[in-house]
Design a protein around this motif. Structure first.
Motif, PDB file in Angstrom:
ATOM      1  N   TRP A   1      15.633  29.660  24.364  1.00  0.00           N
ATOM      2  CA  TRP A   1      15.889  31.065  23.981  1.00  0.00           C
ATOM      3  C   TRP A   1      17.340  31.437  24.240  1.00  0.00           C
ATOM      4  O   TRP A   1      17.908  32.273  23.543  1.00  0.00           O
ATOM      5  N   ARG A   2      17.991  30.736  25.231  1.00  0.00           N
ATOM      6  CA  ARG A   2      19.383  31.094  25.559  1.00  0.00           C
ATOM      7  C   ARG A   2      20.346  30.712  24.427  1.00  0.00           C
ATOM      8  O   ARG A   2      21.504  31.110  24.448  1.00  0.00           O
ATOM      9  N   LEU A   3      19.864  29.936  23.445  1.00  0.00           N
ATOM     10  CA  LEU A   3      20.721  29.491  22.341  1.00  0.00           C
ATOM     11  C   LEU A   3      20.397  30.220  21.046  1.00  0.00           C
ATOM     12  O   LEU A   3      20.917  29.868  19.976  1.00  0.00           O
TER      13      LEU A   3
ATOM     14  N   GLY B   1      27.262  36.464  27.323  1.00  0.00           N
ATOM     15  CA  GLY B   1      26.349  37.398  27.979  1.00  0.00           C
ATOM     16  C   GLY B   1      25.617  36.784  29.140  1.00  0.00           C
ATOM     17  O   GLY B   1      25.280  37.480  30.110  1.00  0.00           O
ATOM     18  N   ASP B   2      25.372  35.465  29.058  1.00  0.00           N
ATOM     19  CA  ASP B   2      24.569  34.810  30.092  1.00  0.00           C
ATOM     20  C   ASP B   2      25.361  34.696  31.390  1.00  0.00           C
ATOM     21  O   ASP B   2      24.889  35.059  32.457  1.00  0.00           O
ATOM     22  N   ILE B   3      26.601  34.191  31.309  1.00  0.00           N
ATOM     23  CA  ILE B   3      27.375  33.979  32.537  1.00  0.00           C
ATOM     24  C   ILE B   3      28.688  34.774  32.536  1.00  0.00           C
ATOM     25  O   ILE B   3      29.129  35.255  33.587  1.00  0.00           O
TER      26      ILE B   3
ATOM     27  N   ALA C   1      28.979  37.731  31.582  1.00  0.00           N
ATOM     28  CA  ALA C   1      28.620  39.076  32.064  1.00  0.00           C
ATOM     29  C   ALA C   1      28.757  39.161  33.580  1.00  0.00           C
ATOM     30  O   ALA C   1      29.190  40.184  34.128  1.00  0.00           O
ATOM     31  N   HIS C   2      28.395  38.086  34.287  1.00  0.00           N
ATOM     32  CA  HIS C   2      28.560  38.074  35.757  1.00  0.00           C
ATOM     33  C   HIS C   2      30.027  38.238  36.114  1.00  0.00           C
ATOM     34  O   HIS C   2      30.366  39.028  36.999  1.00  0.00           O
ATOM     35  N   SER C   3      30.904  37.505  35.420  1.00  0.00           N
ATOM     36  CA  SER C   3      32.343  37.584  35.753  1.00  0.00           C
ATOM     37  C   SER C   3      32.878  38.990  35.510  1.00  0.00           C
ATOM     38  O   SER C   3      33.647  39.525  36.318  1.00  0.00           O
TER      39      SER C   3
ATOM     40  N   GLY D   1      22.052  30.151  50.558  1.00  0.00           N
ATOM     41  CA  GLY D   1      22.002  29.522  49.233  1.00  0.00           C
ATOM     42  C   GLY D   1      21.825  30.525  48.125  1.00  0.00           C
ATOM     43  O   GLY D   1      21.759  31.744  48.355  1.00  0.00           O
ATOM     44  N   TYR D   2      21.720  29.993  46.909  1.00  0.00           N
ATOM     45  CA  TYR D   2      21.585  30.819  45.705  1.00  0.00           C
ATOM     46  C   TYR D   2      20.434  31.801  45.851  1.00  0.00           C
ATOM     47  O   TYR D   2      20.552  32.974  45.487  1.00  0.00           O
ATOM     48  N   GLU D   3      19.307  31.354  46.388  1.00  0.00           N
ATOM     49  CA  GLU D   3      18.123  32.214  46.450  1.00  0.00           C
ATOM     50  C   GLU D   3      18.338  33.431  47.346  1.00  0.00           C
ATOM     51  O   GLU D   3      17.683  34.473  47.150  1.00  0.00           O
TER      52      GLU D   3
HETATM   53  C1  SOE Z   1      22.561  30.426  33.271  1.00  0.00           C
HETATM   54  O1  SOE Z   1      22.322  29.050  33.345  1.00  0.00           O
HETATM   55  C2  SOE Z   1      22.120  31.090  34.577  1.00  0.00           C
HETATM   56  O2  SOE Z   1      20.771  30.800  34.817  1.00  0.00           O
HETATM   57  C3  SOE Z   1      22.283  32.585  34.441  1.00  0.00           C
HETATM   58  O3  SOE Z   1      21.396  33.101  33.457  1.00  0.00           O
HETATM   59  C4  SOE Z   1      22.004  33.250  35.772  1.00  0.00           C
HETATM   60  O4  SOE Z   1      22.239  34.658  35.674  1.00  0.00           O
HETATM   61  C5  SOE Z   1      22.925  32.652  36.836  1.00  0.00           C
HETATM   62  O5  SOE Z   1      22.624  33.224  38.096  1.00  0.00           O
HETATM   63  C6  SOE Z   1      22.726  31.141  36.909  1.00  0.00           C
HETATM   64  O6  SOE Z   1      22.935  30.548  35.614  1.00  0.00           O
END
Ligand code: SOE
Length: 397
Positions: A180-182, A193-195, A197-199, A340-342
């Motif tokens: 779906w991400r593609l 938008g996927d990454i 957007a975080h930046s 960690g990430y979690e």
């Molecule tokens: C993309 O691979 C992704 O899963 C993003 O969608 C997440 O927001 C990020 O935290 C980790 O990478």
């Protein structure tokens, strides 16, 4: 100890973010003193088999395949949206109208128009004490929260440069299957938008400044990929080549940005940076100092103090952000043991539930997430206007 009022959560989504958010709802009350006691009440997914299995694995009391059931139930207090972006608006609008608090994964929506509708609904709901937050989880990284503390304290002085790159490589193989991400109709955009957007959110949040203009280019290196079934060798498809579909989003984006306070920004986001697994990096240079962060070394923050207090010893120092004085860390392990990430998602739940308990507006609000959506739209518009790219004139040799 007095019994805490339960906060019954329904989580919509059973994949990566569903798992990360489930872990967060389970661990937050175990390590932080929360005003309400989260309960993993209902997990909602698409297929009965997968959702039932995930509910058992991830610790949910019940499961359903209809998110509308979650929104309609009186015994649900929170709707946590962990679905692809095309469904964020419909679910959030219904949940807010039903008086449910909403936590929605990023990006907020797949369009500015949807993000505006969601923000208007959140504003109306807030007047009734119903709160909404968008899941830009990296804000809850202790090292980045410390960086923001340094900037707010004025240690960096006026900001001149923002340099952000978010580098992944999980799509470097041209035979990595479609997901779906593609698919633009589901994800809205690709790396942007996927990454990216975080930046954008991190840069605006750290600096306190808004991006006012951009100049962008976007590129898709691999324009078609195997359908997931073919890639998995399912259905006896002999020729993977025959079962390929189009990639309708960007693999990579690069853009420069002007900030409201005069800073210059350089941004890059890609899922094709071979060897970089999740290198979410940002460096900010101010008049009197700099910070630099790389999520692949997420327990560290590099800090340069240029205030001239010790000229012989000037240089970037590596702060190991694992001491009790650092944001969030005191609730976890003794100094030096790292997170960690979690843990970002646990901290996100902690801040959301704390806001619900206090009746205060959580951050990032839908309005802040709408601002990110506006920047995403500007980047796409700029990249689409190919005329903005100036060809380098070369003489034929
Ligand atoms: C993309 O691979 C992704 O899963 C993003 O969608 C997440 O927001 C990020 O935290 C980790 O990478």
């Amino acid at each position: 100890m007095a019994e805490k009022t339960p906060l019954r959560v329904a989580l919509i989504g059973t994949a990566f973010m569903g798992a990360a958010h489930s872990q967060a709802w389970r661990t937050a009350p175990r390590f932080f003193d929360l005003p309400r006691e989260p309960e993993l009440a209902l997990l909602v997914g698409r297929s009965p088999e997968t959702t039932a299995a995930r509910a058992a694995t991830l610790g949910w009391q019940e499961w359903s395949t209809d998110w509308r059931e979650a929104v309609a139930r009186d015994d649900i207090d929170v709707i946590d949206i962990c679905t692809p972006g095309d469904s964020h608006a419909e679910i959030a609008l219904a949940a807010l109208a039903a008086g449910k608090h909403v936590l929605c994964e990023k990006p907020l929506a797949n369009s500015v128009a949807d993000a505006e509708r969601m923000t208007d609904a959140a504003t109306l709901a807030a007047a009734q004490g119903v709160l909404a937050m968008c899941g830009f989880s990296y804000r809850r990284t202790p090292a980045l929260a410390l960086a923001r503390r340094f900037i707010v304290e004025g240690r960096l002085g006026g900001i001149r440069h923002v340099r952000a790159s978010y580098l992944q490589d999980w799509l470097r193989d041209p035979d990595a299957p479609l997901s779906w991400r593609l698919d633009k109709s589901l994800a809205g955009s690709g790396a942007l938008g996927d990454i990216g957007a975080h930046s954008i959110d991190t840069a605006q949040w750290l600096t306190g400044e808004s991006i006012t203009s951009v100049s962008a280019t976007m590129h898709t290196f691999v324009t078609e990929r195997p359908q997931r079934a073919a890639a998995a060798g399912l259905g006896g498809v002999a020729d993977v080549q025959a079962a390929r579909g189009p990639v309708t989003v960007d693999d990579a984006v690069a853009f420069t940005a002007a900030f409201s306070g005069g800073a210059l920004g350089v941004f890059e986001a890609t899922r094709m940076a071979t060897g970089r697994r999740n290198a979410n990096r940002i460096e900010i240079n101010g008049e009197t100092g700099s910070i630099a962060f790389d999520f692949e070394r997420m327990n560290e923050l590099e800090y340069f103090d240029g205030r001239g207090t010790d000229p012989e010893a000037e240089g970037f120092r590596r702060i190991v952000v694992t001491d009790p004085v650092h944001p969030y860390v005191a609730n976890w392990w003794p100094t030096g043991h790292g997170l960690g990430y979690e843990h970002l998602f646990t901290h996100q739940v902690v801040d959301f539930v704390t806001a619900i308990g206090a009746g205060t507006a959580p951050s990032p609000s839908f309005g802040e997430a709408l601002d990110v959506q506006r920047v995403l739209a500007a980047v796409e518009a700029s990249a689409g206007a190919a005329s903005r790219m100036t060809t380098v004139e070369r003489k034929e040799s």
